[in-house]
Design an enzyme around this catalytic site. Structure first.
Site, PDB file in Angstrom:
ATOM      1  CG  ASP A  49      -2.003  -1.151   1.327  1.00 60.55           C
ATOM      2  OD1 ASP A  49      -1.874  -1.755   0.105  1.00 60.55           O
ATOM      3  OD2 ASP A  49      -2.820  -1.214   2.094  1.00 60.55           O
ATOM      4  CE  LYS A  97      -3.760  -4.417   1.288  1.00 61.97           C
ATOM      5  NZ  LYS A  97      -4.469  -3.318   2.259  1.00 61.97           N
ATOM      6  CE  LYS A 132      -8.597  -0.598   6.940  1.00 60.47           C
ATOM      7  NZ  LYS A 132      -8.265   0.553   6.167  1.00 60.47           N
ATOM      8  CB  VAL A 189       2.263   2.903   4.555  1.00 57.77           C
ATOM      9  CG1 VAL A 189       3.854   3.311   4.670  1.00 57.77           C
ATOM     10  CG2 VAL A 189       1.655   2.985   3.411  1.00 57.77           C
ATOM     11  CB  THR A 190      -0.261   2.502   8.555  1.00 54.46           C
ATOM     12  OG1 THR A 190      -1.390   1.624   8.943  1.00 54.46           O
ATOM     13  CG2 THR A 190      -0.564   3.544   7.569  1.00 54.46           C
ATOM     14  CB  CYS A 209      -2.386  -2.425   5.380  1.00 58.07           C
ATOM     15  SG  CYS A 209      -3.886  -1.642   4.993  1.00 58.07           S
ATOM     16  CD  GLN A 226       3.077 -14.479  22.766  1.00 60.15           C
ATOM     17  OE1 GLN A 226       2.553 -15.463  23.110  1.00 60.15           O
ATOM     18  NE2 GLN A 226       2.282 -13.362  22.385  1.00 60.15           N
TER      19      GLN A 226
HETATM   20  C1  C5J Z   1      -3.324   0.731   5.466  1.00 59.44           C
HETATM   21  C2  C5J Z   1      -5.046   1.960   6.552  1.00 59.44           C
HETATM   22  N1  C5J Z   1      -2.750   0.639   4.073  1.00 59.44           N
HETATM   23  N2  C5J Z   1      -4.270   2.320   7.430  1.00 59.44           N
HETATM   24  N3  C5J Z   1      -4.500   1.233   5.415  1.00 59.44           N
HETATM   25  O1  C5J Z   1      -2.679   0.682   6.360  1.00 59.44           O
HETATM   26  O2  C5J Z   1      -6.425   2.233   6.435  1.00 59.44           O
END
Ligand code: C5J
Length: 237
Positions: free
Chosen positions: A24, A129, A132, A157-158, A162, A202
């Site tokens: 993303d 997609k 997320k 990101v982020t 995602c 873990q």
């Molecule tokens: C992603 C979002 N790509 N933060 N989407 O992380 O909504």
């Protein structure tokens, strides 16, 4: 098998069965005027991940690793946009509304596309997609399994949304993922730290966390030219 310094312990990978997954890196998230900013975020935080992610992308291409990109977004008629996602955050401008980079988070719009620095080239699939996670309602798993991919190097990101959702999904599908901490970005410094801690806690409950320089050093053991800075590579050619 190559071995990269990572946490909680070394990440072992075979370049032939390893894919770089770029999640993303869309204008809608990293630039002002997009979906990320519509939710009240300061987008400048995300740009910090771009230079290292670009270096890793160039090295992986030069080494011949399989590269896959993802984009979050929706059909132009918004028929795949759940009402809950549309309403959440009560933003002034919603998904599908017109913004300075086109309709927010809609496929085919300028803001939905990937930034130039890490733009896909021929042979690198783009997985669109609606959610997320990179595996939900996509053919990501089919694409990776067809190439016999077993390990993932993850940038994007982020970090806590995602990237983390995709790494959790990958874990449940049997992949080993190494998240490169300087190649992923969050709008929230505290979430960046927490998300990476969760992944590697873990004993690596759902993955590994490492630095791009350590991954590139490992890759350079087999492909020294791929990780050499451009000037060095030119001088030795
Ligand atoms: C992603 C979002 N790509 N933060 N989407 O992380 O909504």
């Amino acid at each position: 098998m190559l071995s990269a310094k990572a946490e909680p312990y070394e990440f072992e990978f075979d370049p032939a069965t390893t894919a770089l997954v770029m999640i993303d890196f869309q204008r809608d998230f990293v630039y002002p005027g997009g979906f990320g900013e519509s939710l009240g975020n300061d987008t400048s935080f995300l740009l910090k991940a771009l230079p290292a992610a670009e270096r890793v992308l160039r090295a992986c291409r030069a080494a011949g690793l399989f590269v896959v990109h993802t984009r979050e977004g929706h059909r132009a008629d918004l028929s795949d946009l759940p009402a809950a996602k549309y309403e959440r955050g009560r933003p002034k401008i919603h998904i599908g509304d017109e913004g300075p980079m086109g309709r927010l988070l809609v496929r085919g719009e300028y803001g939905h596309d990937i930034v130039e620095e890490v733009y896909p080239i021929a042979g690198e699939p783009i997985v669109d997609k609606p959610g997320k996670g990179a595996f939900y309602a996509t053919d990501m798993d089919t694409i990776l399994k067809t190439r016999r991919i077993r390990q993932l190097i993850v940038c994007g990101v982020t970090t806590e949304v995602c990237v983390q959702t995709s790494v959790r999904e990958a874990n449940d599908r049997g992949y080993d993922a190494l998240v490169l901490e300087d190649c992923v970005g969050s709008y929230f410094p505290a979430f960046q730290i927490a998300a990476l801690e969760m992944i590697k806690a873990q004993g690596g409950i759902f993955g590994f966390v490492g630095k791009s320089e350590d991954f590139l050093e490992a890759l350079g053991q087999q492909f020294p030219d791929a990780v050499a800075p451009a000037s060095t590579a030119a001088a030795t050619a």
